[in-house]
Scaffold this motif. Sequence first.
Motif, PDB file in Angstrom:
ATOM      1  N   LEU A  60     -10.938   1.820  -7.544  1.00  0.00           N
ATOM      2  CA  LEU A  60     -10.358   2.431  -6.351  1.00  0.00           C
ATOM      3  C   LEU A  60      -8.968   1.902  -6.037  1.00  0.00           C
ATOM      4  O   LEU A  60      -8.648   0.743  -6.337  1.00  0.00           O
ATOM      5  CB  LEU A  60     -11.267   2.157  -5.142  1.00  0.00           C
ATOM      6  N   ARG A  61      -8.132   2.730  -5.485  1.00  0.00           N
ATOM      7  CA  ARG A  61      -6.785   2.318  -5.066  1.00  0.00           C
ATOM      8  C   ARG A  61      -6.591   2.692  -3.611  1.00  0.00           C
ATOM      9  O   ARG A  61      -7.029   3.762  -3.161  1.00  0.00           O
ATOM     10  CB  ARG A  61      -5.726   3.044  -5.912  1.00  0.00           C
ATOM     11  N   ASN A 110     -16.861  15.800  -3.608  1.00  0.00           N
ATOM     12  CA  ASN A 110     -16.107  14.661  -3.119  1.00  0.00           C
ATOM     13  C   ASN A 110     -16.951  13.829  -2.163  1.00  0.00           C
ATOM     14  O   ASN A 110     -16.940  12.603  -2.215  1.00  0.00           O
ATOM     15  CB  ASN A 110     -14.833  15.148  -2.430  1.00  0.00           C
ATOM     16  N   ILE A 123     -12.614   8.338   1.418  1.00  0.00           N
ATOM     17  CA  ILE A 123     -12.440   8.222  -0.029  1.00  0.00           C
ATOM     18  C   ILE A 123     -12.255   9.615  -0.616  1.00  0.00           C
ATOM     19  O   ILE A 123     -13.059  10.518  -0.383  1.00  0.00           O
ATOM     20  CB  ILE A 123     -13.666   7.525  -0.665  1.00  0.00           C
ATOM     21  N   LEU A 124     -11.180   9.772  -1.344  1.00  0.00           N
ATOM     22  CA  LEU A 124     -10.924  11.042  -2.005  1.00  0.00           C
ATOM     23  C   LEU A 124     -10.690  10.706  -3.469  1.00  0.00           C
ATOM     24  O   LEU A 124      -9.772   9.967  -3.800  1.00  0.00           O
ATOM     25  CB  LEU A 124      -9.690  11.709  -1.384  1.00  0.00           C
ATOM     26  N   LYS A 125     -11.530  11.198  -4.341  1.00  0.00           N
ATOM     27  CA  LYS A 125     -11.503  10.806  -5.768  1.00  0.00           C
ATOM     28  C   LYS A 125     -11.586   9.285  -5.845  1.00  0.00           C
ATOM     29  O   LYS A 125     -12.518   8.718  -5.351  1.00  0.00           O
ATOM     30  CB  LYS A 125     -10.275  11.375  -6.456  1.00  0.00           C
ATOM     31  N   ASN A 126     -10.608   8.638  -6.447  1.00  0.00           N
ATOM     32  CA  ASN A 126     -10.706   7.174  -6.486  1.00  0.00           C
ATOM     33  C   ASN A 126      -9.680   6.526  -5.565  1.00  0.00           C
ATOM     34  O   ASN A 126      -9.214   5.437  -5.795  1.00  0.00           O
ATOM     35  CB  ASN A 126     -10.565   6.664  -7.921  1.00  0.00           C
ATOM     36  N   GLN A 127      -9.329   7.293  -4.530  1.00  0.00           N
ATOM     37  CA  GLN A 127      -8.352   6.747  -3.601  1.00  0.00           C
ATOM     38  C   GLN A 127      -9.012   6.449  -2.264  1.00  0.00           C
ATOM     39  O   GLN A 127      -9.768   7.270  -1.748  1.00  0.00           O
ATOM     40  CB  GLN A 127      -7.219   7.767  -3.388  1.00  0.00           C
ATOM     41  N   ILE A 128      -8.721   5.259  -1.767  1.00  0.00           N
ATOM     42  CA  ILE A 128      -9.188   4.955  -0.420  1.00  0.00           C
ATOM     43  C   ILE A 128      -8.007   5.194   0.506  1.00  0.00           C
ATOM     44  O   ILE A 128      -6.965   4.546   0.361  1.00  0.00           O
ATOM     45  CB  ILE A 128      -9.654   3.499  -0.302  1.00  0.00           C
ATOM     46  N   ILE A 129      -8.171   6.162   1.388  1.00  0.00           N
ATOM     47  CA  ILE A 129      -7.038   6.504   2.243  1.00  0.00           C
ATOM     48  C   ILE A 129      -7.258   5.891   3.614  1.00  0.00           C
ATOM     49  O   ILE A 129      -8.280   6.124   4.260  1.00  0.00           O
ATOM     50  CB  ILE A 129      -6.884   8.036   2.330  1.00  0.00           C
ATOM     51  N   LEU A 130      -6.299   5.078   4.017  1.00  0.00           N
ATOM     52  CA  LEU A 130      -6.419   4.361   5.281  1.00  0.00           C
ATOM     53  C   LEU A 130      -5.814   5.169   6.404  1.00  0.00           C
ATOM     54  O   LEU A 130      -4.789   5.821   6.226  1.00  0.00           O
ATOM     55  CB  LEU A 130      -5.695   3.019   5.164  1.00  0.00           C
ATOM     56  N   TYR A 185     -11.162   4.718   7.148  1.00  0.00           N
ATOM     57  CA  TYR A 185     -10.788   5.124   5.782  1.00  0.00           C
ATOM     58  C   TYR A 185     -11.616   6.331   5.359  1.00  0.00           C
ATOM     59  O   TYR A 185     -12.662   6.638   5.929  1.00  0.00           O
ATOM     60  CB  TYR A 185     -11.043   3.966   4.808  1.00  0.00           C
ATOM     61  N   ASN A 220     -19.392  11.910  -4.247  1.00  0.00           N
ATOM     62  CA  ASN A 220     -18.673  10.899  -4.993  1.00  0.00           C
ATOM     63  C   ASN A 220     -18.310   9.717  -4.097  1.00  0.00           C
ATOM     64  O   ASN A 220     -18.498   8.557  -4.452  1.00  0.00           O
ATOM     65  CB  ASN A 220     -17.414  11.557  -5.573  1.00  0.00           C
ATOM     66  N   VAL A 247       0.863  -1.184   0.000  1.00  0.00           N
ATOM     67  CA  VAL A 247       0.000   0.000   0.000  1.00  0.00           C
ATOM     68  C   VAL A 247       0.894   1.226   0.000  1.00  0.00           C
ATOM     69  O   VAL A 247       1.752   1.387   0.854  1.00  0.00           O
ATOM     70  CB  VAL A 247      -0.923  -0.002   1.227  1.00  0.00           C
ATOM     71  N   LYS A 248       0.670   2.070  -1.027  1.00  0.00           N
ATOM     72  CA  LYS A 248       1.551   3.239  -1.171  1.00  0.00           C
ATOM     73  C   LYS A 248       1.172   4.340  -0.201  1.00  0.00           C
ATOM     74  O   LYS A 248       0.019   4.465   0.195  1.00  0.00           O
ATOM     75  CB  LYS A 248       1.418   3.792  -2.595  1.00  0.00           C
ATOM     76  N   ARG A 249       2.171   5.104   0.088  1.00  0.00           N
ATOM     77  CA  ARG A 249       1.899   6.308   0.863  1.00  0.00           C
ATOM     78  C   ARG A 249       1.453   7.397  -0.079  1.00  0.00           C
ATOM     79  O   ARG A 249       2.063   7.617  -1.120  1.00  0.00           O
ATOM     80  CB  ARG A 249       3.149   6.774   1.577  1.00  0.00           C
ATOM     81  N   LEU A 250       0.437   8.072   0.286  1.00  0.00           N
ATOM     82  CA  LEU A 250      -0.077   9.128  -0.592  1.00  0.00           C
ATOM     83  C   LEU A 250       0.871  10.326  -0.572  1.00  0.00           C
ATOM     84  O   LEU A 250       1.400  10.742  -1.574  1.00  0.00           O
ATOM     85  CB  LEU A 250      -1.461   9.570  -0.107  1.00  0.00           C
ATOM     86  N   PHE A 257      -4.500   3.744  -0.336  1.00  0.00           N
ATOM     87  CA  PHE A 257      -3.306   4.515   0.052  1.00  0.00           C
ATOM     88  C   PHE A 257      -3.239   4.630   1.545  1.00  0.00           C
ATOM     89  O   PHE A 257      -4.249   4.520   2.239  1.00  0.00           O
ATOM     90  CB  PHE A 257      -3.376   5.934  -0.538  1.00  0.00           C
ATOM     91  N   LEU A 258      -2.055   4.838   1.987  1.00  0.00           N
ATOM     92  CA  LEU A 258      -1.897   5.097   3.421  1.00  0.00           C
ATOM     93  C   LEU A 258      -1.841   6.582   3.637  1.00  0.00           C
ATOM     94  O   LEU A 258      -1.165   7.270   2.899  1.00  0.00           O
ATOM     95  CB  LEU A 258      -0.605   4.469   3.922  1.00  0.00           C
ATOM     96  N   LEU A 301     -19.221   5.782  -4.452  1.00  0.00           N
ATOM     97  CA  LEU A 301     -18.223   4.724  -4.555  1.00  0.00           C
ATOM     98  C   LEU A 301     -18.401   3.669  -3.461  1.00  0.00           C
ATOM     99  O   LEU A 301     -18.243   2.479  -3.697  1.00  0.00           O
ATOM    100  CB  LEU A 301     -16.810   5.320  -4.468  1.00  0.00           C
ATOM    101  N   LEU A 336      -8.679   0.349  12.015  1.00  0.00           N
ATOM    102  CA  LEU A 336      -8.397   1.240  10.888  1.00  0.00           C
ATOM    103  C   LEU A 336      -9.682   1.921  10.458  1.00  0.00           C
ATOM    104  O   LEU A 336     -10.778   1.389  10.629  1.00  0.00           O
ATOM    105  CB  LEU A 336      -7.859   0.436   9.693  1.00  0.00           C
TER     106      LEU A 336
END
Lengths: 1108, 73
Positions: free
Chosen positions: B69-70, B35, A48-55, A46, B38, A3-6, B72-73, B42, A44
């Motif tokens: 979806l992707r 957002n 959602i920002l755009k198509n990113q799920i941020i954990l 989460y 959106n 999982v990448k760091r944003l 991220f941390l 999603l 944890l």
Amino acid sequence: MKVKRLSDFFYSAEEVDVNQPINATYKNVKLSEVLDAVLSPQNLTYSILKNQIILKKKSPKQVMQTSSKTSFQKRVIEGTVTTESGSPLPGVNVLVENTDSGAMTDFDGNYSIEVDADSKVLVFSYVGFKTKPVKIGDQTRIDVSLKEDVQLLDQVVLIGYGQQKREDVTGSVSSVETDDIVQAAAGQVGFDRALGGLVKGVQVSQNSGRPGAPIRLNIRGVTSPLSSGLGGGGLNQPLYVIDGVPFNTEGISGSNPLLTINPNDIKSFDVLKDAAATSIYGSRGANGVIIIETKKGKRNQKTQTNLSYTTTFARPINTVDVLDAQGYKDYYDLLLSNSVGAINSGKLDPFFAFDLQNLGNVDLDFSTLTATYNGLNENYFGDANTDWNDEVFRSVAISNQVNFGINGGTENTNYSLNLSHVNQEGVAVNDRFEQYNIGMSLNTDLSDKFNFGATVNLGHTKAKSGEETILGQYNINTMVVRARPDLPIRDDNGNLLPQEDFSNGFPTFEPNPLMRLGNDDVDKSYNFIGNGFLEYEPIDRLKLKAEVNSAVFYNDQSTFVPKSAQADMVFVPTTSFLSEANSLVSNVTTNLTANYSFRFDKHRFTTLIGAAWDYTKTDTKSQFYSGFPDDDYLTNPTSAENLLSYIGNKAETGLNSLFSRVTYSYDSKYNATFNFRTDKSSKFGSLNSRAYFPSVSTSWNIAREDFLESNDNINDLKLRASLGRVGSTNVANFAYIQFLNTSASDIYNGETAVVPSDIFPNEDIGWETTDEINLGLDFGFLNSRLRGTIDVYNRKTEGALVTTPIPQELGPSIYYSNFIDVSNKGVELSLGGDIIQTDDFNWSVNANWAVNRNKLDKFNGAAVNQFQLDYFVEGEPVGTIKGYKVKRIIQSQDEINDLNAASPTGTYDQPTTGVGDYLFEDTNGDGRITSDDRTVIGDVEPDFFGGFSTNLNYKNWNLSAIFQYSVGAEALWDGIPKGVFNTLGENKYAEYANNTWTPDNPDARFAQAVYFDPSSNSRVSDRYMYETSFLRFRSLQLGYTFAPNVLKDLGVTQATLTLSGNNLATWTKWPGVDPETFSERSSITSQTNNEDAYPLSKSFSVGVQLNF
Amino acid sequence: MNNQFFKNQTFKGFSKEISMRFAFVFLILCSFQMNAENSKLLQSQEVSVYAENSTLSQVFEQIESQTTLRFFL
């Protein structure tokens, strides 16, 4: 997978272990449910920002809330419950509809509830708020804001040294919605400017639009028309009580002291009107009392922070309509032609032809003393076309306002801190206004029995202006009206160009308006309003309170008038002037009160007794210098050639009072309030220093009677009746003793001498007393959806103080006495209705209407000076306009010949009166026009006035509008009669220049324009008087409140965006700049003349309010 | 704010300037709102996850393969 760091911005330091083992199988389940189920056990969360799920790691609090097991038969719904303003609400009941399963919000307003998969609706309920059902649907997070359920009857009203439920109020008290004040104040400074049209029976006139200038506010008419004490020219301003600190605004120089309070900080605003309501303030209640309480924190409330920012773009609401360069030349062509005609007809002295030669080709034949006119003198006129309005007013004046506040409370303490800053450009160039405010409050229970509290409001204002007030030069609009449009602003070298005109025939270099605005006027004020108290409750329901209140207003004003800003008379050398003045008004009031309430059966009593010591100190100093070496640098007092005058005044006055109040209520049906106050003032001699102010008021809650109790349609119906006496000490200090003074102008044997003051002492002066009867009806129908109040009053003031001239032989020229009797009668009505009330859409309308009939009952022989007598006529309202009535404009010489023949003296009016002049009405029928023919042609009292407002709410949108109106008052348009004299070279109002009599325009409003006004057409007449009726679109505001969850990640509980417009439109027949503004001098008498004062601004504001 | 900038500006230029500033603030706040909408959309899409003795990252992979979806941390 990794999982990448944003980015570091979103990244939280703790690593998330993505390799933890997990067992889960879901088929076609909503993503949110899967994520909740999978992430929750890992602590944890989460977003959602755009198509990113941020954990993110859960905060410890979230961990606690979601510790319960998640399954798909049952699921957990979380959320936050807040008030509309975004404050978290603890203790809210959250219930699954039609079940017993529920939860309660915690201290931060958060809740978490486990619901069955088939649960449909959550119901949120809390005392004092409207219950709100919310559909669950697919949501796992439901944030809710609850609306306060404001039942009119439960509102609390401040009544002076205490408060009362609106239901129990017996006097006439109007409350203003603080939202309305904030809205109407957008883009302006000072809450008082926002009040116009909001309160029934309160007449608000913004006499000037200058930033920081005070306004005129009057409650139920004038009671003391000539109380010139404390610098107020009979303004009859109400007593303000801000956070318990009482003070009068009259007599405080410089900026408006009310600016110390930021409109956003006001929690409640109550106006006490009738004598029964104000008599608890006794000697200071005659003009009504405005009680303001600022916002304090609440107990058991988490710290809240709010921040708001507003930018305002403003322009003058209107500018004077003057002639352009061509119109200017055309006017002088007409004037010269008319004036030469007047010379030839014997109306104008032939030697004025020499004056006229400056502007036109005028030849005088010395043998016949007749003149000929052959067109304008082109050498005199320039070929520019300057619009001076564009030069003296900014195309856009910008102001920025920031407010920041923190408030909160624990179980025993609540606190608040509010800071605000305003940086405002005046609509005129060179004008700027800055303001800094700090408000602090603290209230804490020291023990079970002791409570301590303190409030501090500090304000600093600094106003800079290019106009000056010491020499009484033209105001900004008069400058523009007089300035020549045919000349450029600057010469070829870029220097501002003076303008040649001919005052009394002598060439004079008038500074152009920009040069006139070269004065350096700086007005600084430092204000303090604060109080502190200690309350002790020795036994239940008995409260003993010791309180110290203080208001300190310090003002420092410096005005430098450079030579370049003054008319250069060629023969008279000009000099520069500097005025430096400061004033300090400080007031300390100490109150000791005891409050006890008890009940038995259906009888309810509250009693209050108290004592107050009030001490006021004023200290004013001023120096006036002249003769400075230059206009720019050496402008300090030490550079002055002369000290022209210096004045210093100090006075200390005191007021000792005892007061008491008993309120009684039987079964909430029958209420009565008895007030009694006695004041002893040091302002009056020993004979009259003490006065007594009793009052009684009763009310009958008809809606509580058995026969109406069951009626759902009538939920409020209350009759009120009251009778009371109040007074006024708003008079000069110590008018009962002889003052001695000395000044540079009092010379004896070449030395400065001590002389008795101009005011002859009168030991007999006493209190002005005002008695008032008030009848009122409050009603609320259909669950208060239609509500209103009617009040009818009659107030009589006896012995209003006035200075009266005395024979000059005595030495002093005036003395004070209680001569004048004035009465005010009126009706006030307010109506409000919630026309549409649904979950998503609300529409409400409020309107108020008031009529006041003021009458100067008796002058009792007070011989005020001749000038004032025009404004004060027995049997008429205070502020009359006396003048001639114009029958018509004389069209033929025969008309005037006949009248002259019929006159006992052979002349009907002036010897020169003839064709083109006004034919004044001979009101006393003596065959000639004398000053006795002047009659009352108008007055400044409106027939009726008020305002209306409307408020629309649709989901997150809010649209509200406020209107103000005033109908039936009159004023003289001051600039016109002044211009009739026709100083050669000055420009004219288009309204006048295009509307003077000529043979082709026989129905003109104004007489023929002739140089030097030989027939005295400038005498005050109804041709210069206009109605000042107006309807003003005061404010329009569009607001959007973002859903609480939208900005949650930023920690914002509520965000509102507002777009507001102020003074968007004014409908009036008034031909000048504004019917509402009249003069910066702002006494009652100045209201009769509207001199096109500094314009109000039309403004647009964009604001953001954030709550954290 | 650079008030000097406004001083000698025409009213037309001024209104353009305000509109731009207002539009800017409005857009930012709209983007927050969009957002939120959106994200709601999603979250409501359906997925299937089969995880027996798997790791969290494997669950993420399955979700990523079924959606746009992707993580991220």
